[in-house]
Design an enzyme around this catalytic site. Structure first.
Site, PDB file in Angstrom:
ATOM      1  N   VAL A  13       0.828  -1.214   0.000  1.00 23.80           N
ATOM      2  CA  VAL A  13       0.000   0.000   0.000  1.00 23.80           C
ATOM      3  C   VAL A  13       0.861   1.262   0.000  1.00 23.80           C
ATOM      4  O   VAL A  13       0.633   2.190  -0.792  1.00 23.80           O
ATOM      5  CB  VAL A  13      -0.959   0.005   1.202  1.00 23.80           C
ATOM      6  CG1 VAL A  13      -1.731   1.318   1.264  1.00 23.80           C
ATOM      7  CG2 VAL A  13      -1.924  -1.165   1.106  1.00 23.80           C
ATOM      8  N   ALA A  77      11.758  -3.676   7.507  1.00 26.74           N
ATOM      9  CA  ALA A  77      13.110  -3.393   7.992  1.00 26.74           C
ATOM     10  C   ALA A  77      13.855  -4.686   8.291  1.00 26.74           C
ATOM     11  O   ALA A  77      13.269  -5.746   8.495  1.00 26.74           O
ATOM     12  CB  ALA A  77      13.045  -2.524   9.252  1.00 26.74           C
ATOM     13  N   SER A 129       6.325   9.937   7.165  1.00 29.45           N
ATOM     14  CA  SER A 129       5.210   9.971   8.107  1.00 29.45           C
ATOM     15  C   SER A 129       3.948  10.420   7.399  1.00 29.45           C
ATOM     16  O   SER A 129       3.974  11.317   6.565  1.00 29.45           O
ATOM     17  CB  SER A 129       5.512  10.924   9.273  1.00 29.45           C
ATOM     18  OG  SER A 129       4.411  10.957  10.173  1.00 29.45           O
ATOM     19  N   GLY A 130       2.848   9.785   7.755  1.00 24.13           N
ATOM     20  CA  GLY A 130       1.565  10.165   7.176  1.00 24.13           C
ATOM     21  C   GLY A 130       0.684   8.987   6.844  1.00 24.13           C
ATOM     22  O   GLY A 130      -0.476   9.154   6.481  1.00 24.13           O
ATOM     23  N   LYS A 183      13.106  10.316  12.272  1.00 21.32           N
ATOM     24  CA  LYS A 183      11.824   9.598  12.222  1.00 21.32           C
ATOM     25  C   LYS A 183      11.624   8.740  13.462  1.00 21.32           C
ATOM     26  O   LYS A 183      10.500   8.594  13.967  1.00 21.32           O
ATOM     27  CB  LYS A 183      11.770   8.736  10.957  1.00 21.32           C
ATOM     28  CG  LYS A 183      10.483   7.910  10.810  1.00 21.32           C
ATOM     29  CD  LYS A 183       9.223   8.789  10.854  1.00 21.32           C
ATOM     30  CE  LYS A 183       7.992   8.095  10.304  1.00 21.32           C
ATOM     31  NZ  LYS A 183       7.708   6.772  10.810  1.00 21.32           N
ATOM     32  N   HIS A 186      10.522  11.056  16.117  1.00 21.90           N
ATOM     33  CA  HIS A 186       9.155  11.418  15.734  1.00 21.90           C
ATOM     34  C   HIS A 186       8.181  10.362  16.239  1.00 21.90           C
ATOM     35  O   HIS A 186       7.148  10.666  16.837  1.00 21.90           O
ATOM     36  CB  HIS A 186       9.087  11.533  14.209  1.00 21.90           C
ATOM     37  CG  HIS A 186       7.706  11.499  13.617  1.00 21.90           C
ATOM     38  ND1 HIS A 186       6.928  10.354  13.575  1.00 21.90           N
ATOM     39  CD2 HIS A 186       6.967  12.465  13.004  1.00 21.90           C
ATOM     40  CE1 HIS A 186       5.775  10.615  12.988  1.00 21.90           C
ATOM     41  NE2 HIS A 186       5.772  11.886  12.634  1.00 21.90           N
ATOM     42  N   ASN A 187       8.521   9.086  16.035  1.00 17.58           N
ATOM     43  CA  ASN A 187       7.639   8.008  16.462  1.00 17.58           C
ATOM     44  C   ASN A 187       7.578   7.890  17.984  1.00 17.58           C
ATOM     45  O   ASN A 187       6.539   7.534  18.544  1.00 17.58           O
ATOM     46  CB  ASN A 187       8.089   6.687  15.852  1.00 17.58           C
ATOM     47  CG  ASN A 187       7.725   6.579  14.382  1.00 17.58           C
ATOM     48  OD1 ASN A 187       7.476   7.582  13.719  1.00 17.58           O
ATOM     49  ND2 ASN A 187       7.709   5.376  13.861  1.00 17.58           N
ATOM     50  N   GLU A 190       5.211  10.413  18.984  1.00 16.06           N
ATOM     51  CA  GLU A 190       3.888   9.899  18.614  1.00 16.06           C
ATOM     52  C   GLU A 190       3.365   8.916  19.666  1.00 16.06           C
ATOM     53  O   GLU A 190       2.204   9.003  20.088  1.00 16.06           O
ATOM     54  CB  GLU A 190       3.997   9.221  17.255  1.00 16.06           C
ATOM     55  CG  GLU A 190       2.731   8.571  16.742  1.00 16.06           C
ATOM     56  CD  GLU A 190       2.995   7.814  15.451  1.00 16.06           C
ATOM     57  OE1 GLU A 190       2.654   6.605  15.395  1.00 16.06           O
ATOM     58  OE2 GLU A 190       3.554   8.412  14.510  1.00 16.06           O
ATOM     59  N   LYS A 261       5.435  -1.615  16.902  1.00 11.31           N
ATOM     60  CA  LYS A 261       6.427  -2.117  15.949  1.00 11.31           C
ATOM     61  C   LYS A 261       7.856  -1.884  16.408  1.00 11.31           C
ATOM     62  O   LYS A 261       8.797  -2.284  15.731  1.00 11.31           O
ATOM     63  CB  LYS A 261       6.199  -1.471  14.581  1.00 11.31           C
ATOM     64  CG  LYS A 261       4.927  -1.952  13.899  1.00 11.31           C
ATOM     65  CD  LYS A 261       4.828  -1.427  12.473  1.00 11.31           C
ATOM     66  CE  LYS A 261       3.612  -2.011  11.763  1.00 11.31           C
ATOM     67  NZ  LYS A 261       3.498  -1.517  10.367  1.00 11.31           N
TER      68      LYS A 261
END
Length: 470
Positions: A13, A77, A129-130, A183, A186-187, A190, A261
């Site tokens: 996706v 990964a 991200s998004g 990132k 960032h996570n 989040e 994750k």
């Protein structure tokens, strides 16, 4: 024939959506996947006037790309990334660029940068991200690698990235694994904000007893205030969803066993390595782990029964306002923790991160986008060397003015037996950070007592040891 501007390996996706996003912006793109069904799906979704090619052949894929080749891996990964690189290498040449667009641990990226540089290949680690919608219509992207090679990628990335006031939400982060590292943090942020929202939901539902409609309306209303953010917005939408089977709000029939994750855990682990305190991110990771103990929690709920003694009922509107302000203060400390970790990591790993640029590209497309980021960006523009967001005069003043509400909310939660580790850790972080003196002097004395680890004094220079037992 080399005619395609960019290629993506992995047409799940995310890969398919990002490739179609590029095609929407006029780029000729090629996709590679060993699953023929995914290749067919890509070509069916592409518009007739778009130059989109899919293939299951590595040789055909590599041969179709313009030189120097620019391609992105969107595969899981770890081993799959190394396997994809190995399959591509026989067809690549000096100067070609590989971008890893997955959530890869930053040290793996450093290794691949070194290994591929020896072969003349540029390797980038890029955080995206998004989610699915972001990939299709505009994500926030955080690339790191060789700065000169980035110029080959920049026109494509700037075209497909989310836009805020015309600014593309993508920027060169720094050398090596800088993009993956940004990132990762960032996570971590989040994770912490999601935990904070979950606790807010619990306080209003279980603590205040708000019915589902009022609860949903509260989050919806908050999204029109300074709390405006993607995560608050989707919370209001989640709380409004009705389960077609039971007629209940869907959230009420979803299991509380949370999955992860690993990126939040990576943030906490590396923060400890760097001695960068991020207690609210740590608490969020811990709570996801604790949620998995469902069987034990169910038994504990029977055995460890306790009836809270609450002398006063909560005034609904007043408590909602207090929770709103408490959320704002706690959220600010979460960003402060994450941005401080980025500052420390930038120095340790020589990334050369620009914190105002990182916040700029987080304003659109990404999961942690929020109205408050404009204020945080302004703080780093006023002082690029700002050690902590809380030291900015405007942000600090706002937090101080609201912090009493955080104390009130934590107290009410404690009195009612409602777990709020994100709120608690945010308050503890705030109080510890503003404490000129901490009781760690006692810890230093204890360490010297049992291990002769020595200590420093406040009244003279030097390192000292005491014979405590004699």
């Amino acid at each position: 024939m080399s005619q395609y501007d960019f290629g993506i390996v992995g047409l799940g996706v995310m890969g398919r959506n990002l490739l179609l996003n590029m095609a929407d912006h006029g780029f000729a793109v090629a996709g590679l996947d060993l699953d023929a069904a995914k290749v067919t799906s890509l070509e069916k979704e592409a518009a007739r006037d778009q130059q989109v090619m899919g293939t299951t052949s590595v040789a055909e894929f590599a041969g179709s790309l313009k030189h120097p080749r620019a391609l992105m891996l969107l595969v899981p990964a770890g081993g799959p990334v190394d396997a994809a690189i190995a399959s591509l290498l026989p067809y690549l040449e000096n100067g070609d660029i590989i971008v890893d667009g997955g959530n890869t641990y930053f040290t793996d990226t450093d290794r691949r940068v070194t290994e591929l540089a020896a072969k003349g290949i540029h390797f980038f680690g890029m955080g995206i991200s998004g989610g699915e919608q972001g990939a299709r219509f505009g994500p926030s992207m955080m690339p790191g690698g060789d700065r000169r090679a980035y110029e080959r990628l920049r026109p494509v990335f700037e075209a497909v990235a989310a836009k805020v006031n015309g600014d593309a939400c993508v920027a060169y982060m720094g050398s090596g694994s800088a993009g993956n590292y940004v990132k990762m943090v960032h996570n971590g942020i989040e994770y912490a904000i999601m935990q904070l929202i979950a606790e807010t939901y619990d306080l209003l539902k279980r603590g205040l007893g708000l019915p589902d409609d009022r609860l949903q309306q509260t989050f919806e209303a908050w999204n029109e205030t300074e709390l405006n953010s993607f995560l608050i917005e989707i919370t209001a939408k989640v709380l409004n969803e009705v389960d077609t089977e039971t007629g209940q709000r869907l959230v009420n029939v979803i299991s509380d066993w949370a999955k992860a994750k690993g990126t939040g855990k990576w943030t906490s682990q590396n923060a400890m390595d760097l001695q960068a305190p991020v207690p609210t991110i740590d608490a969020a990771v811990t709570m996801r782990d604790l949620s998995k103990l469902k069987t034990e929690r169910t038994e504990a709920a029977k055995r460890l029964r306790w009836s809270p003694v609450v002398h006063e009922s909560l005034l609904e509107d007043q408590f909602i306002a207090q929770v709103k302000n408490a959320y704002y203060v706690a959220m600010t400390t979460i960003y402060a923790q994450g941005m401080t970790q980025l500052r420390i990591a930038s120095e340790a790993y020589q990334y050369g991160l620009q914190l105002d640029e990182i916040i700029r590209i987080w304003r659109g497309g990404c999961i942690i986008r929020a109205a408050c980021l404009e204020d945080f960006r302004a703080a780093y523009q006023r002082d690029p060397a700002l050690p902590n967001l809380l030291l900015d005069d405007e942000i600090g003043r706002r937090v101080v003015n609201m912090q009493q509400h955080l104390r009130t909310v934590v107290t009410e939660a404690v009195n009612r037996g409602i777990p709020v580790p994100a709120f608690m850790s945010a308050l503890a972080y705030f109080d510890a950070y503003r404490s000129e003196t901490l009781p760690t002097n006692l810890i230093q004395a204890q360490r010297d007592y049992f291990g002769a680890h020595q200590y420093e004094r406040i009244d003279r220079e030097g390192v000292f040891h005491t014979q405590w037992n004699g």
